[in-house]
Design a protein around this motif. Sequence first.
Motif, PDB file in Angstrom:
ATOM      1  N   TRP A 202     -27.556  -8.331   3.797  1.00  0.00           N
ATOM      2  CA  TRP A 202     -27.506  -7.047   4.236  1.00  0.00           C
ATOM      3  C   TRP A 202     -25.837  -6.501   3.997  1.00  0.00           C
ATOM      4  O   TRP A 202     -25.762  -5.564   3.671  1.00  0.00           O
ATOM      5  CB  TRP A 202     -27.779  -6.799   5.628  1.00  0.00           C
ATOM      6  N   LEU A 203     -25.051  -7.472   4.101  1.00  0.00           N
ATOM      7  CA  LEU A 203     -23.398  -7.047   4.058  1.00  0.00           C
ATOM      8  C   LEU A 203     -22.827  -7.280   2.828  1.00  0.00           C
ATOM      9  O   LEU A 203     -21.865  -6.454   2.304  1.00  0.00           O
ATOM     10  CB  LEU A 203     -22.745  -7.655   4.852  1.00  0.00           C
ATOM     11  N   SER A 204     -23.568  -7.923   1.976  1.00  0.00           N
ATOM     12  CA  SER A 204     -22.946  -8.184   0.493  1.00  0.00           C
ATOM     13  C   SER A 204     -23.678  -7.643  -0.660  1.00  0.00           C
ATOM     14  O   SER A 204     -22.966  -7.499  -1.594  1.00  0.00           O
ATOM     15  CB  SER A 204     -23.062  -9.681   0.229  1.00  0.00           C
ATOM     16  N   GLY A 205     -24.933  -7.384  -0.518  1.00  0.00           N
ATOM     17  CA  GLY A 205     -25.673  -6.695  -1.753  1.00  0.00           C
ATOM     18  C   GLY A 205     -25.852  -7.825  -2.666  1.00  0.00           C
ATOM     19  O   GLY A 205     -26.481  -7.402  -3.895  1.00  0.00           O
ATOM     20  N   LEU A 206     -25.704  -9.034  -2.447  1.00  0.00           N
ATOM     21  CA  LEU A 206     -25.970 -10.059  -3.549  1.00  0.00           C
ATOM     22  C   LEU A 206     -27.442 -10.033  -3.619  1.00  0.00           C
ATOM     23  O   LEU A 206     -28.179  -9.837  -2.674  1.00  0.00           O
ATOM     24  CB  LEU A 206     -25.467 -11.340  -2.877  1.00  0.00           C
ATOM     25  N   ARG A 207     -28.000 -10.483  -4.772  1.00  0.00           N
ATOM     26  CA  ARG A 207     -29.179 -10.952  -5.136  1.00  0.00           C
ATOM     27  C   ARG A 207     -29.487 -12.186  -4.450  1.00  0.00           C
ATOM     28  O   ARG A 207     -28.576 -13.144  -4.189  1.00  0.00           O
ATOM     29  CB  ARG A 207     -29.652 -11.221  -6.626  1.00  0.00           C
ATOM     30  N   LEU A 208     -30.807 -12.585  -4.064  1.00  0.00           N
ATOM     31  CA  LEU A 208     -31.210 -13.774  -3.102  1.00  0.00           C
ATOM     32  C   LEU A 208     -30.575 -15.153  -3.828  1.00  0.00           C
ATOM     33  O   LEU A 208     -30.009 -15.734  -3.356  1.00  0.00           O
ATOM     34  CB  LEU A 208     -32.490 -13.807  -3.003  1.00  0.00           C
ATOM     35  N   GLY A 209     -30.788 -15.126  -5.067  1.00  0.00           N
ATOM     36  CA  GLY A 209     -30.439 -16.337  -5.912  1.00  0.00           C
ATOM     37  C   GLY A 209     -28.858 -16.473  -6.012  1.00  0.00           C
ATOM     38  O   GLY A 209     -28.294 -17.707  -5.650  1.00  0.00           O
ATOM     39  N   ALA A 211     -26.916 -15.373  -3.548  1.00  0.00           N
ATOM     40  CA  ALA A 211     -26.457 -15.596  -2.161  1.00  0.00           C
ATOM     41  C   ALA A 211     -26.382 -17.278  -1.794  1.00  0.00           C
ATOM     42  O   ALA A 211     -26.072 -17.951  -1.157  1.00  0.00           O
ATOM     43  CB  ALA A 211     -27.398 -15.055  -1.270  1.00  0.00           C
ATOM     44  N   CYS A 212     -27.776 -17.492  -2.475  1.00  0.00           N
ATOM     45  CA  CYS A 212     -28.193 -19.151  -2.259  1.00  0.00           C
ATOM     46  C   CYS A 212     -27.175 -20.111  -2.907  1.00  0.00           C
ATOM     47  O   CYS A 212     -27.004 -21.398  -2.642  1.00  0.00           O
ATOM     48  CB  CYS A 212     -29.604 -19.402  -2.645  1.00  0.00           C
ATOM     49  N   ARG A 213     -26.351 -19.379  -3.907  1.00  0.00           N
ATOM     50  CA  ARG A 213     -25.468 -20.343  -4.712  1.00  0.00           C
ATOM     51  C   ARG A 213     -24.009 -20.209  -4.414  1.00  0.00           C
ATOM     52  O   ARG A 213     -23.126 -20.865  -4.793  1.00  0.00           O
ATOM     53  CB  ARG A 213     -25.736 -19.991  -6.172  1.00  0.00           C
ATOM     54  N   LEU A 214     -23.971 -19.047  -3.396  1.00  0.00           N
ATOM     55  CA  LEU A 214     -22.610 -18.836  -2.925  1.00  0.00           C
ATOM     56  C   LEU A 214     -22.016 -19.926  -2.227  1.00  0.00           C
ATOM     57  O   LEU A 214     -22.331 -20.481  -1.382  1.00  0.00           O
ATOM     58  CB  LEU A 214     -22.630 -17.494  -2.190  1.00  0.00           C
ATOM     59  N   PHE A 271     -24.072 -20.328   2.804  1.00  0.00           N
ATOM     60  CA  PHE A 271     -25.262 -20.083   3.611  1.00  0.00           C
ATOM     61  C   PHE A 271     -26.019 -21.623   3.319  1.00  0.00           C
ATOM     62  O   PHE A 271     -25.895 -22.096   2.479  1.00  0.00           O
ATOM     63  CB  PHE A 271     -26.122 -19.201   3.067  1.00  0.00           C
ATOM     64  N   SER A 272     -26.405 -22.162   4.508  1.00  0.00           N
ATOM     65  CA  SER A 272     -27.182 -23.364   4.580  1.00  0.00           C
ATOM     66  C   SER A 272     -28.476 -23.363   3.498  1.00  0.00           C
ATOM     67  O   SER A 272     -29.050 -22.305   3.231  1.00  0.00           O
ATOM     68  CB  SER A 272     -27.937 -23.538   5.921  1.00  0.00           C
ATOM     69  N   SER A 273     -28.490 -24.626   2.847  1.00  0.00           N
ATOM     70  CA  SER A 273     -29.371 -24.722   1.692  1.00  0.00           C
ATOM     71  C   SER A 273     -31.070 -24.505   2.385  1.00  0.00           C
ATOM     72  O   SER A 273     -31.220 -24.900   3.611  1.00  0.00           O
ATOM     73  CB  SER A 273     -29.471 -26.028   1.179  1.00  0.00           C
ATOM     74  N   VAL A 274     -31.690 -23.713   1.657  1.00  0.00           N
ATOM     75  CA  VAL A 274     -32.982 -23.374   2.138  1.00  0.00           C
ATOM     76  C   VAL A 274     -33.821 -23.373   1.086  1.00  0.00           C
ATOM     77  O   VAL A 274     -33.462 -23.313  -0.220  1.00  0.00           O
ATOM     78  CB  VAL A 274     -32.960 -21.794   2.826  1.00  0.00           C
ATOM     79  N   THR A 275     -35.306 -23.520   1.245  1.00  0.00           N
ATOM     80  CA  THR A 275     -36.299 -23.637   0.134  1.00  0.00           C
ATOM     81  C   THR A 275     -37.315 -22.539   0.567  1.00  0.00           C
ATOM     82  O   THR A 275     -37.437 -22.012   1.679  1.00  0.00           O
ATOM     83  CB  THR A 275     -37.160 -24.832   0.157  1.00  0.00           C
ATOM     84  N   ARG A 276     -37.852 -21.979  -0.719  1.00  0.00           N
ATOM     85  CA  ARG A 276     -39.151 -20.947  -0.541  1.00  0.00           C
ATOM     86  C   ARG A 276     -38.352 -19.762  -0.019  1.00  0.00           C
ATOM     87  O   ARG A 276     -38.995 -18.991   1.123  1.00  0.00           O
ATOM     88  CB  ARG A 276     -40.234 -21.156   0.143  1.00  0.00           C
ATOM     89  N   ALA A 277     -36.937 -19.286   0.042  1.00  0.00           N
ATOM     90  CA  ALA A 277     -36.259 -18.247   0.623  1.00  0.00           C
ATOM     91  C   ALA A 277     -37.005 -16.879   0.369  1.00  0.00           C
ATOM     92  O   ALA A 277     -37.199 -16.234   1.295  1.00  0.00           O
ATOM     93  CB  ALA A 277     -34.969 -18.122   0.171  1.00  0.00           C
TER      94      ALA A 277
END
Length: 353
Positions: A202-209, A211-214, A271-277
């Motif tokens: 919501w705050l960054s505008g990053l794509r999901l992938g 954000a998961c690699r940030l 962000f904590s590692s997640v699957t099927r985000a």
Amino acid sequence: MIRVNVRWRPDRGLFQLYFRHPLTGKRVMKSAGTDNRREAERAAARWQAELERSNLGENKNVSWDAFRLQFEERHLLQLARGSRTAYRVSLNHFEKLIGQPTNIRMISAGHLSEFSTKLLAKSKSRVTVGKILRHLRVALGWAEKMGMLDSVPRFSMPSMRGVNVMKGRPITEAEFALLLAAVPTVRPNDPETWTQLLLGLWLSGLRLGEACRLAWDKPPIMVDLASGKYPRLIFRASGQKSGKEELVPITPEFAEFLKKTPANKRTGKVFSSVTRAGRIISEIGEEAGVVVNEHGKFASAHDLRRAFGTRLSLRVRPVILQKIMRHASIHTTLKYYVDQDADDLGAELWAKR
């Protein structure tokens, strides 16, 4: 034109003949059967003549399978994973609905028109059909450059008049609050992990992938809170859709969010590692009852990015927003200005009386 080369193989005590296959790009080899260079060169000349007589050195009669193999090995491998998948899916659709031509020169404008009609008949949206046809047109254009086609057949794209090309829409702050409230129901065992991820999107505008690699301290996408004048993100080429290296400033709100993490814990992933985000965020959207289009689609991760872009469009000029959103085209960026809420536009208009 094919060129057969000669090289010495000391491990076998014989010369070897080889050439690069024009369709697959792979090296084809065989033994010259002699340890005499002159005899090996003569054998290479004979083999080259045989290949030229068979027209292997020309792309005149290329099957669909041969075209796909060369297109994937020599073109798609240069693209990002998502783009490679999109092209493969489009070509797979063509195979299922039209077939695999024994020679791609057989593909006509009629075939492409039939393909478009059958895609629409399978209840695919005009937007999706347009994307599939564009991918196919690029692939056939590449075949033309390689001499496999004389020209790409001309065909019409589906009309986009009256079609909302966005799969979703920017969600409102009230709807985002509903998403956060739905997290404990969908993820009762780790609600904090998913709340943090939603807030970050919501705050960054990053794509999901992205954000998961940030990460705090390692590529391909890293947080940099101190070395520049303003906080920013560092994108390596492998870290984003465009394949470019960039330094991108972040908003004060996202910077404050990141600074809540103590300095001694800023290691590894943000962000904590997640699957099927993606699927789980859609489940949260469904639980919250936030619908984002006329087809009943529930809010997804990308709708958070859309919301970020729309909010930011009230604060910065289009060229700045394009840089922050990392859009290749300004036309993509300008859609966020079109999506601004009428009340927001009214408030800005009346504030400047």
